[in-house]
Motif scaffolding. Structure first.
Motif, PDB file in Angstrom:
ATOM      1  N   GLU A  63      -3.312  -6.743   6.266  1.00 18.32           N
ATOM      2  CA  GLU A  63      -2.193  -5.805   6.391  1.00 18.32           C
ATOM      3  C   GLU A  63      -0.892  -6.512   6.789  1.00 18.32           C
ATOM      4  O   GLU A  63       0.193  -6.098   6.382  1.00 18.32           O
ATOM      5  N   TRP A  64      -1.021  -7.550   7.606  1.00 23.92           N
ATOM      6  CA  TRP A  64       0.176  -8.278   8.058  1.00 23.92           C
ATOM      7  C   TRP A  64       0.946  -8.832   6.868  1.00 23.92           C
ATOM      8  O   TRP A  64       2.167  -8.891   6.845  1.00 23.92           O
ATOM      9  N   TYR A  65       0.219  -9.202   5.810  1.00 26.03           N
ATOM     10  CA  TYR A  65       0.840  -9.800   4.628  1.00 26.03           C
ATOM     11  C   TYR A  65       1.149  -8.774   3.539  1.00 26.03           C
ATOM     12  O   TYR A  65       1.709  -9.135   2.510  1.00 26.03           O
ATOM     13  N   CYS A  66       0.764  -7.527   3.743  1.00 21.81           N
ATOM     14  CA  CYS A  66       0.786  -6.520   2.675  1.00 21.81           C
ATOM     15  C   CYS A  66       2.115  -5.762   2.612  1.00 21.81           C
ATOM     16  O   CYS A  66       2.444  -4.988   3.519  1.00 21.81           O
ATOM     17  N   LEU A  67       2.848  -5.944   1.533  1.00 22.54           N
ATOM     18  CA  LEU A  67       4.127  -5.252   1.377  1.00 22.54           C
ATOM     19  C   LEU A  67       3.928  -3.753   1.207  1.00 22.54           C
ATOM     20  O   LEU A  67       4.779  -2.959   1.623  1.00 22.54           O
ATOM     21  N   ASP A  68       2.812  -3.348   0.619  1.00 22.42           N
ATOM     22  CA  ASP A  68       2.522  -1.916   0.491  1.00 22.42           C
ATOM     23  C   ASP A  68       2.336  -1.286   1.864  1.00 22.42           C
ATOM     24  O   ASP A  68       2.834  -0.181   2.127  1.00 22.42           O
ATOM     25  N   TYR A  69       1.639  -1.986   2.741  1.00 24.27           N
ATOM     26  CA  TYR A  69       1.418  -1.479   4.102  1.00 24.27           C
ATOM     27  C   TYR A  69       2.760  -1.292   4.809  1.00 24.27           C
ATOM     28  O   TYR A  69       3.031  -0.224   5.383  1.00 24.27           O
ATOM     29  N   TRP A  70       3.596  -2.318   4.784  1.00 27.26           N
ATOM     30  CA  TRP A  70       4.864  -2.245   5.513  1.00 27.26           C
ATOM     31  C   TRP A  70       5.828  -1.262   4.872  1.00 27.26           C
ATOM     32  O   TRP A  70       6.619  -0.600   5.556  1.00 27.26           O
ATOM     33  N   GLY A  71       5.766  -1.136   3.538  1.00 26.27           N
ATOM     34  CA  GLY A  71       6.615  -0.162   2.879  1.00 26.27           C
ATOM     35  C   GLY A  71       6.293   1.256   3.319  1.00 26.27           C
ATOM     36  O   GLY A  71       7.186   2.064   3.595  1.00 26.27           O
ATOM     37  N   LYS A  72       4.991   1.539   3.422  1.00 26.01           N
ATOM     38  CA  LYS A  72       4.567   2.874   3.850  1.00 26.01           C
ATOM     39  C   LYS A  72       4.848   3.064   5.336  1.00 26.01           C
ATOM     40  O   LYS A  72       5.326   4.123   5.764  1.00 26.01           O
ATOM     41  N   ARG A  73       4.559   2.033   6.129  1.00 26.75           N
ATOM     42  CA  ARG A  73       4.741   2.130   7.581  1.00 26.75           C
ATOM     43  C   ARG A  73       6.204   2.356   7.954  1.00 26.75           C
ATOM     44  O   ARG A  73       6.519   3.159   8.828  1.00 26.75           O
ATOM     45  N   LEU A  74       7.110   1.636   7.302  1.00 26.19           N
ATOM     46  CA  LEU A  74       8.527   1.694   7.675  1.00 26.19           C
ATOM     47  C   LEU A  74       9.347   2.585   6.754  1.00 26.19           C
ATOM     48  O   LEU A  74      10.527   2.817   7.022  1.00 26.19           O
ATOM     49  N   GLN A  75       8.711   3.055   5.680  1.00 23.90           N
ATOM     50  CA  GLN A  75       9.424   3.865   4.681  1.00 23.90           C
ATOM     51  C   GLN A  75      10.636   3.102   4.138  1.00 23.90           C
ATOM     52  O   GLN A  75      11.754   3.624   4.056  1.00 23.90           O
ATOM     53  N   LEU A  76      10.370   1.841   3.756  1.00 26.02           N
ATOM     54  CA  LEU A  76      11.412   0.976   3.224  1.00 26.02           C
ATOM     55  C   LEU A  76      10.909   0.276   1.966  1.00 26.02           C
ATOM     56  O   LEU A  76       9.715  -0.030   1.855  1.00 26.02           O
TER      57      LEU A  76
END
Length: 226
Positions: A63-76
Motif C-alpha cells: 500500500e505504501w507504494y500504491c498510487l491507487d491507495y493514496w489516490g483513494k485515501r487522499l482523494q487526489l
C-alpha cells in the motif's frame, strides 16, 4: 567486491538504485503534503505530519507504494501530481555506463520495483531505462512487495533464475535482507540513493556509490546466453 564470473542474472531496483531518489523524496515529503494542504483545511505542517505518520504505518507494505491507495485515501490524482514535478526524474549519472556494460556482457537484466505501474510508466517515459532493460517488473503484478519472502518465490517462478548465480542491487537494507533470506547469493547496496543527501555508511552488505568502479570486472567476465 563481487565475483562476477558467478553472476548470470542481475535484478535491479529502480528508485534510488538506477534513478535518483531525490524525485521520490521530494514528491512524498514535500510536494504531496503541500498540494494536499492546499485542497483541504490543513496547514502544510499538519499535512506533512499526518502523511509521515501514515507512511510509517505502511512501511514495507505494498500500500505504501500504491498510487491507487493514496489516490483513494487522499482523494487526489496522484499520477497527475507527480507530473507537476516530473522534471526531477532522472537517471543516476553512472547508470548508463553500468547498464551498457551489463547488457554487453550478456547477462540477464531485470528491473524489479515496488513502484506502482503508473509510476513505472512515468519514469520509463522520462528516462532511457527501457533502452537498456527489456524486462521491467512492478511487484504490484504479484500483489506483494519485495520486503516479503513470498515476492521472491513468485519472482523466481516467473523468471527461473538461480539464486546462487543472481545479483540483486537495491538501496533498501530491509529489502536486501529479504532477498538474502530467500537465498539470493550476491547482494549490493547503494550508498547514495538521493543525490541531495549525504553518503550513507553501510556495513551489512557490500555497498557502491559509483557504478563506474564495477565496469572493468563486468567486461572481463562476459556471459553468453543460449
Amino acid at each position: 567486491m563481487l565475483n562476477w564470473d558467478q553472476i548470470d542474472t542481475v535484478l535491479l531496483d529502480m528508485d534510488g538504485t538506477l534513478l535518483d531518489l531525490h524525485f521520490d523524496n521530494h514528491f512524498w515529503l514535500e510536494h504531496l503534503p503541500r498540494r494536499w494542504a492546499q485542497l483541504t483545511n490543513r496547514t502544510p505542517e499538519q499535512a506533512k505530519a499526518e502523511l509521515q505518520a501514515e507512511y510509517a504505518q505502511l512501511t514495507g507494505k505494498l500500500e505504501w507504494y500504491c498510487l491507487d491507495y493514496w489516490g483513494k485515501r487522499l482523494q487526489l490524482p496522484i499520477t497527475e501530481l507527480k507530473r507537476e514535478v516530473m522534471d526531477k526524474i532522472r537517471m543516476r549519472d553512472d547508470v548508463p555506463a553500468f547498464l551498457s556494460a551489463l547488457k554487453d556482457s550478456g547477462r540477464h537484466i531485470v528491473l524489479v520495483t515496488n513502484a506502482h505501474p503508473d509510476s513505472l510508466s512515468l519514469k520509463i517515459e522520462r528516462t532511457d531505462l527501457a533502452k537498456y532493460i527489456e524486462q521491467l517488473i512492478s511487484t504490484h503484478e504479484f500483489g506483494v512487495a519485495k520486503e516479503s519472502w513470498a515476492l521472491w518465490q513468485k519472482l523466481q517462478d516467473r523468471l527461473g533464475f538461480d539464486p546462487e548465480r543472481t545479483l540483486f542491487v537495491d538501496d533498501s537494507l530491509p529489502i536486501l535482507q529479504a532477498a538474502e533470506e530467500f537465498g539470493i547469493r550476491h547482494l549490493l547496496a547503494v550508498a547514495n540513493p538521493d543525490s541531495q543527501q549525504a553518503l550513507r555508511q553501510i556495513e551489512q552488505y557490500p555497498a557502491i556509490s559509483d557504478y563506474h568502479q564495477l565496469l572493468a570486472a563486468i567486461a572481463a567476465t562476459p556471459r553468453y546466453q543460449a
